[in-house]
Scaffold this motif. Structure first.
Motif, PDB file in Angstrom:
ATOM      1  N   TYR A  24     -17.508   5.806  31.521  1.00 41.83           N
ATOM      2  CA  TYR A  24     -16.685   5.806  32.730  1.00 41.83           C
ATOM      3  C   TYR A  24     -15.370   5.093  32.446  1.00 41.83           C
ATOM      4  O   TYR A  24     -15.352   3.910  32.124  1.00 41.83           O
TER       5      TYR A  24
ATOM      6  N   VAL B  36     -20.374  -2.045  34.560  1.00 40.91           N
ATOM      7  CA  VAL B  36     -21.383  -1.699  35.560  1.00 40.91           C
ATOM      8  C   VAL B  36     -21.872  -0.261  35.412  1.00 40.91           C
ATOM      9  O   VAL B  36     -23.067   0.009  35.510  1.00 40.91           O
ATOM     10  N   TRP B  37     -20.967   0.682  35.147  1.00 41.78           N
ATOM     11  CA  TRP B  37     -21.346   2.087  35.068  1.00 41.78           C
ATOM     12  C   TRP B  37     -21.582   2.570  33.635  1.00 41.78           C
ATOM     13  O   TRP B  37     -22.243   3.567  33.439  1.00 41.78           O
TER      14      TRP B  37
ATOM     15  N   LEU C  63     -15.558  -1.509  35.635  1.00 40.43           N
ATOM     16  CA  LEU C  63     -16.135  -0.173  35.725  1.00 40.43           C
ATOM     17  C   LEU C  63     -17.071   0.098  34.556  1.00 40.43           C
ATOM     18  O   LEU C  63     -18.211   0.534  34.739  1.00 40.43           O
TER      19      LEU C  63
ATOM     20  N   GLY D 175     -24.660  -5.408  40.201  1.00 39.37           N
ATOM     21  CA  GLY D 175     -23.972  -5.400  38.910  1.00 39.37           C
ATOM     22  C   GLY D 175     -22.538  -5.876  39.026  1.00 39.37           C
ATOM     23  O   GLY D 175     -22.050  -6.641  38.181  1.00 39.37           O
ATOM     24  N   ILE D 176     -21.858  -5.443  40.062  1.00 38.53           N
ATOM     25  CA  ILE D 176     -20.476  -5.868  40.294  1.00 38.53           C
ATOM     26  C   ILE D 176     -20.423  -7.362  40.573  1.00 38.53           C
ATOM     27  O   ILE D 176     -19.633  -8.096  39.972  1.00 38.53           O
TER      28      ILE D 176
ATOM     29  N   TYR E 119     -17.273   0.631  46.400  1.00 39.17           N
ATOM     30  CA  TYR E 119     -18.278  -0.420  46.293  1.00 39.17           C
ATOM     31  C   TYR E 119     -17.733  -1.787  46.722  1.00 39.17           C
ATOM     32  O   TYR E 119     -18.463  -2.580  47.327  1.00 39.17           O
TER      33      TYR E 119
ATOM     34  N   THR F 220     -27.486  -3.039  46.506  1.00 40.03           N
ATOM     35  CA  THR F 220     -27.937  -1.974  45.606  1.00 40.03           C
ATOM     36  C   THR F 220     -27.784  -2.460  44.165  1.00 40.03           C
ATOM     37  O   THR F 220     -27.063  -3.435  43.908  1.00 40.03           O
ATOM     38  N   PRO F 221     -28.425  -1.794  43.212  1.00 38.25           N
ATOM     39  CA  PRO F 221     -28.255  -2.191  41.806  1.00 38.25           C
ATOM     40  C   PRO F 221     -26.793  -2.200  41.357  1.00 38.25           C
ATOM     41  O   PRO F 221     -26.369  -3.100  40.623  1.00 38.25           O
ATOM     42  N   ARG F 222     -26.009  -1.245  41.783  1.00 37.17           N
ATOM     43  CA  ARG F 222     -24.585  -1.219  41.407  1.00 37.17           C
ATOM     44  C   ARG F 222     -23.832  -2.383  42.047  1.00 37.17           C
ATOM     45  O   ARG F 222     -23.000  -3.017  41.413  1.00 37.17           O
ATOM     46  N   GLU F 223     -24.107  -2.631  43.331  1.00 42.55           N
ATOM     47  CA  GLU F 223     -23.454  -3.754  44.003  1.00 42.55           C
ATOM     48  C   GLU F 223     -23.800  -5.056  43.292  1.00 42.55           C
ATOM     49  O   GLU F 223     -22.925  -5.889  43.057  1.00 42.55           O
TER      50      GLU F 223
ATOM     51  N   TYR G  38     -14.616   4.610  42.399  1.00 36.39           N
ATOM     52  CA  TYR G  38     -15.956   4.058  42.625  1.00 36.39           C
ATOM     53  C   TYR G  38     -15.843   2.591  43.014  1.00 36.39           C
ATOM     54  O   TYR G  38     -16.534   2.123  43.917  1.00 36.39           O
TER      55      TYR G  38
END
Length: 76
Positions: free
Chosen positions: A36, A31-32, A28, A9-10, A46, A4-7, A42
Motif C-alpha cells: 500500500y 498498518v496495511w 499506511l 494498528g494506527i 480511519y 477494529t484491528p486497523r484502528e 484510507y
C-alpha cells in the motif's frame, strides 16, 4: 471501547512514535503493508473514526493531530 484491528494498528504505531510526526506513507505501510503506497484516503477515513471514538471534541482534536499534507502526530 471497541477498536477494529486497523484502528488499533494506527493507534499502536502512533503511540510508539508519540510526539513525533509520522509520515502518511510510513503509517499506511506499517498498518496495511508494503503493497500500500497510494491509498492515503484510507488514513483519512480511519483517523476520522478514531477521533469520533477517542477525542472529546472530534472537530478539534487534542490527541490525534493532522499535519496537513505530511502525516499525523499523537500528542499524549
Amino acid at each position: 471501547m471497541h477498536l477494529t484491528p486497523r484502528e488499533w494498528g494506527i493507534v499502536e504505531y502512533l503511540l510508539r512514535h508519540r510526539g513525533q510526526l509520522v509520515h502518511k506513507m510510513d503509517l499506511l505501510q506499517a498498518v496495511w503493508g508494503q503493497a500500500y503506497s497510494k491509498e492515503t484516503n484510507y488514513l483519512r477515513v480511519y483517523m476520522s473514526q478514531l477521533r469520533q471514538k477517542l477525542e472529546k471534541d472530534p472537530g478539534h482534536p487534542q490527541y490525534l493531530i493532522t499535519e496537513l499534507g505530511v502525516g499525523y502526530r499523537m500528542v499524549v
